[in-house]
Write a protein that holds these residues in place. Structure first.
Motif, short mmCIF file in Angstrom:
data_model
loop_
_atom_site.label_atom_id
_atom_site.label_comp_id
_atom_site.label_asym_id
_atom_site.label_seq_id
_atom_site.Cartn_x
_atom_site.Cartn_y
_atom_site.Cartn_z
N ALA A 22 0.96 -1.17 0.09
CA ALA A 22 -0.10 -0.02 0.11
C ALA A 22 0.97 1.19 -0.05
CB ALA A 22 -0.77 0.10 1.34
N ALA A 23 0.50 2.30 -0.92
CA ALA A 23 1.46 3.48 -1.10
C ALA A 23 0.62 4.42 -0.42
CB ALA A 23 1.68 3.64 -2.52
N SER A 24 1.36 5.33 0.39
CA SER A 24 0.69 6.51 0.92
C SER A 24 1.35 7.86 0.87
CB SER A 24 0.44 6.38 2.21
OG SER A 24 1.56 6.02 3.19
N GLY A 25 1.00 8.82 0.95
CA GLY A 25 1.80 10.15 0.70
C GLY A 25 1.74 10.92 -0.63
N ARG A 26 1.62 9.79 -1.63
CA ARG A 26 1.43 10.32 -3.20
C ARG A 26 0.99 9.06 -4.07
NH1 ARG A 26 7.66 10.99 -5.59
NH2 ARG A 26 6.33 11.59 -7.51
N THR A 27 0.50 9.59 -5.16
CA THR A 27 -0.09 8.58 -5.86
C THR A 27 1.18 7.89 -6.75
OG1 THR A 27 -1.71 7.79 -7.66
CG2 THR A 27 -0.74 10.15 -7.66
N PHE A 28 1.10 6.51 -6.87
CA PHE A 28 1.99 5.76 -7.62
C PHE A 28 1.42 5.12 -8.85
CE2 PHE A 28 5.99 5.79 -5.13
CZ PHE A 28 5.51 6.36 -3.96
N SER A 29 0.09 5.62 -8.96
CA SER A 29 -0.28 4.94 -10.22
C SER A 29 -0.06 5.19 -11.64
CB SER A 29 -2.13 5.49 -10.40
OG SER A 29 -1.82 6.77 -10.57
N SER A 30 1.13 5.92 -11.54
CA SER A 30 1.96 6.22 -13.02
C SER A 30 3.08 5.72 -13.04
CB SER A 30 1.82 7.86 -13.20
OG SER A 30 2.30 8.68 -12.37
N TYR A 31 3.57 4.97 -12.03
CA TYR A 31 4.73 4.52 -11.86
C TYR A 31 5.02 3.00 -12.13
CZ TYR A 31 5.57 9.08 -9.90
OH TYR A 31 5.60 10.39 -9.68
N CYS A 32 6.18 2.58 -12.37
CA CYS A 32 6.50 1.24 -12.48
C CYS A 32 6.64 0.71 -11.04
CB CYS A 32 7.68 0.90 -13.18
SG CYS A 32 8.20 -0.71 -13.09
N MET A 33 5.81 -0.35 -10.76
CA MET A 33 6.14 -0.99 -9.05
C MET A 33 6.96 -2.41 -9.51
SD MET A 33 4.72 1.30 -7.34
CE MET A 33 4.38 0.26 -5.91
N GLY A 34 7.24 -2.86 -8.38
CA GLY A 34 8.03 -4.17 -8.40
C GLY A 34 8.15 -4.63 -7.05
N TRP A 35 8.19 -6.22 -7.20
CA TRP A 35 8.50 -6.89 -5.92
C TRP A 35 9.80 -7.32 -6.03
CZ3 TRP A 35 5.57 -7.05 -1.66
CH2 TRP A 35 4.24 -6.68 -1.68
N PHE A 36 10.44 -7.33 -5.01
CA PHE A 36 12.02 -7.94 -4.77
C PHE A 36 11.98 -8.88 -3.55
CE2 PHE A 36 14.49 -5.28 -7.77
CZ PHE A 36 13.52 -4.28 -8.16
N ARG A 37 12.87 -9.77 -3.49
CA ARG A 37 13.28 -10.64 -2.59
C ARG A 37 14.61 -10.76 -2.39
NH1 ARG A 37 11.12 -16.32 -4.76
NH2 ARG A 37 12.90 -17.15 -6.03
N GLN A 38 14.83 -11.06 -1.03
CA GLN A 38 16.19 -11.04 -0.39
C GLN A 38 16.29 -12.37 0.46
OE1 GLN A 38 18.34 -7.90 0.91
NE2 GLN A 38 20.29 -8.71 0.59
N ALA A 39 16.76 -13.34 0.13
CA ALA A 39 17.29 -14.71 0.94
C ALA A 39 18.41 -14.45 1.73
CB ALA A 39 17.08 -15.99 0.08
N PRO A 40 18.64 -15.04 2.87
CA PRO A 40 19.59 -14.92 3.78
C PRO A 40 20.96 -15.36 2.83
CG PRO A 40 18.24 -15.95 5.06
CD PRO A 40 17.45 -15.70 3.46
N GLY A 41 22.07 -14.42 2.84
CA GLY A 41 23.17 -14.55 2.07
C GLY A 41 23.12 -14.46 0.79
N LYS A 42 22.01 -14.17 0.15
CA LYS A 42 21.93 -13.69 -1.27
C LYS A 42 21.78 -12.33 -1.51
CE LYS A 42 20.31 -18.40 -2.35
NZ LYS A 42 19.40 -19.22 -3.15
N GLU A 43 21.71 -11.87 -2.69
CA GLU A 43 21.55 -10.62 -3.37
C GLU A 43 19.81 -10.54 -3.47
OE1 GLU A 43 25.64 -9.45 -5.76
OE2 GLU A 43 23.51 -9.71 -6.75
#
Length: 123
Positions: A22-43
């Protein structure tokens, strides 16, 4: 300006989870959004990304066919539906927004980040 990710948890292999950002403070509707993940010891890696309209998406090979990214601009929220979870999906998941480019999967091109939500998949 804040991105808040939630929905993580401890599940068994084969289960499903839906992460929300959830985004707050400004609208992100015009932006690219991503999901990232980081496992222990990995980038940190890009799991999925979606452009402003939802018409362009990207998935890491490791999650194709199992994860789905979507967005609800009216709610200023991005989702990551994760099905058929595997132990190797265990990581902290972060949502991010890029105001710099139309569409990207490159970590350094994202300039707003959520705090992360932990996903643990047991075998």
């Amino acid at each position: 300006v804040q991105l808040q990710a939630f929905g993580g948890g401890l599940v068994q292999a084969g289960d499903s989870l839906r992460l929300s950002c959830a985004a707050s403070g400004r609208t992100f509707s015009s932006y690219c959004m991503g999901w990232f993940r980081q496992a222990p010891g990995k980038e940190r890696e890009c799991v999925a990304a979606i452009n402003w309209s939802g018409g362009t998406t990207h998935y890491a090979d490791s999650v194709k066919g199992r994860f789905t990214i979507s967005r609800d601009s009216a709610k200023n929220t991005v989702y990551l539906q994760m099905n058929s979870l595997k132990p190797e999906d265990t990581a902290v998941y972060y949502c991010a927004a890029s105001t710099r480019v139309v569409f990207t999967t490159t970590l350094r091109e994202y300039d707003y980040w959520g705090q992360g939500t932990e996903v643990t998949v047991s075998s």
